[in-house]
Design a protein around this motif. Structure first.
Motif, PDB file in Angstrom:
ATOM      1  N   SER A  94       0.982  -1.184   0.027  1.00  0.00           N
ATOM      2  CA  SER A  94      -0.057  -0.311   0.040  1.00  0.00           C
ATOM      3  C   SER A  94       0.798   1.313  -0.055  1.00  0.00           C
ATOM      4  N   ASP A 144      -5.944  -1.147  -4.606  1.00  0.00           N
ATOM      5  CA  ASP A 144      -5.487  -1.721  -3.573  1.00  0.00           C
ATOM      6  C   ASP A 144      -6.329  -2.802  -2.590  1.00  0.00           C
ATOM      7  N   GLU A 145      -5.837  -4.097  -3.160  1.00  0.00           N
ATOM      8  CA  GLU A 145      -6.792  -5.154  -2.745  1.00  0.00           C
ATOM      9  C   GLU A 145      -8.109  -5.128  -2.762  1.00  0.00           C
TER      10      GLU A 145
HETATM   11 MG   LIG Z   1      -2.044  -2.727   2.223  1.00  0.00          MG
END
Ligand SMILES: [Mg+2]
Ligand SMILES: Nc1ncnc2c1ncn2[C@@H]1O[C@H](COP(=O)(O)OP(=O)(O)OP(=O)(O)O)[C@@H](O)[C@H]1O
Length: 317
Positions: free
Chosen positions: A53, A176-177
């Motif tokens: 991240s 992000d995910e």
């Molecule tokens: Mg992360």
């Protein structure tokens, strides 16, 4: 020379720690270099806390950078201030893990979407047309826009978060995910949607995940991170067919495989990830690596190209 939308050179992000007189710092990113070409999806994988991240946030300049450079569309944006960044922000969007925290719960979803257009001076007719088209792409009825976030499922809301990210027709997206918080069946739907959208919009994306299988499905290229560094990167097919770094092998083998032979070779990722505050000398993975030699505890291997586009940071190669 090829055209890169995004380029990072020796990127570092260190967080000073309070209570240690400012002497100690956490090495969230510790010298990451990468490029992303127009229309390419680069996957970033690695265990929790390895800096995925942080990398996404640095590339979008959502945070200050400790050292190194970030280029967007050929321009050095490393030291851009808020005003300079405002001009390029519409070209860079982010999709987060939890769709419920991506939208303000007070507002109807249509209001949230239109607000993005208004703030960025998009003409009303253009905006309405884009919203209509995107709702078709994400396969949700237009009247969903009259609802509030709590009235949608996680999968539906993540579709809308993707639509909102595309609304300004950005040149680069950091996801992000984006499927980690969703049920497995819904994960597949969202991944298929992203696969379709990339064809339609020629999306350039950094796709962050800690699951190898998800990345294998979507990405053109993969970079494997360990403790703030890239330890291996290659075109997806190459990485999965000839993975070389012991850490990459361990990550892939930690996914249950159907083939019984593979079980014999299985490397179990054991041991604690060393602290990103007091980094070990030598290779960061050495302590957990089944193949580590004395050299690995002495010096840190550089990321080296071993064949076209396939880079590995390991002395064994
Ligand atoms: Mg992360
Ligand atoms: N604002 C911050 N202040 C101090 N340390 C931070 C901050 N943000 C992140 N870190 C630390 O930096 C390291 C990398 O964090 P990051 O969030 O980038 O990891 P990640 O790979 O995205 O993990 P996850 O898979 O859990 O999301 C971690 O050790 C984290 O604790």
């Amino acid at each position: 020379m090829r055209d890169f939308i995004v380029r990072a050179e020796g990127l570092k992000k260190h967080y000073p720690l309070s209570g240690e007189g400012g002497r100690k710092k956490l090495h969230a990113l510790d010298g990451v270099s990468l490029t992303i070409q127009q229309g390419e999806i680069l996957g970033i994988v690695g265990e929790s806390g390895c800096g995925k991240s942080t990398l996404g946030r640095c590339l979008l300049r959502l945070t200050d950078i400790t050292a190194g450079k970030v280029y967007f569309d050929g321009a050095d944006i490393t030291d851009h201030d808020r005003r300079a960044l405002k001009n390029i922000r519409r070209n860079m969007q982010m999709i987060f893990q939890n769709p419920y925290s991506s939208f303000d719960p007070k507002y109807k979803l249509g209001t949230s979407l239109r607000e993005v257009g208004k703030v960025n001076d998009i003409k009303e007719e253009v905006l309405e047309e884009r919203i209509k088209r995107l709702m078709e792409y994400i396969n949700l009825p237009g009247d969903m826009l009259d609802r509030r976030p709590s009235e949608l499922s996680g999968g539906q809301l993540q579709r809308l978060a993707i639509a909102r990210a595309l609304l300004l027709e950005p040149r680069f997206i950091v996801a992000d995910e984006p499927v980690s918080a969703l049920d497995v069946s819904v994960q597949a739907q969202i991944l298929n949607l992203l696969t379709d959208l990339r064809k339609e919009f020629n999306m350039t994306m950094l796709f962050i995940s800690h699951e190898m299988t998800v990345v294998e499905h979507l990405c053109d290229r993969v970079a494997v991170m360990y403790l703030g560094r890239i330890v291996e990167t290659a075109p997806t097919r190459k990485l999965f067919s000839g993975l070389l770094h012991p850490y990459t092998r361990a990550l892939i083998r930690s996914v249950p495989r159907s083939h019984p032979d593979e079980e014999c070779e299985r490397i179990i990722l054991s041991g604690e990830i060393p602290s990103a505050i007091d980094l070990p000398k030598g290779c960061r993975f050495a302590k957990r690596c089944p193949r580590a030699t004395a050299l690995c505890f002495e010096s840190e291997p550089e990321l080296t190209e071993i064949e076209d586009g396939h880079y590995v940071a390991c002395f064994e190669q």
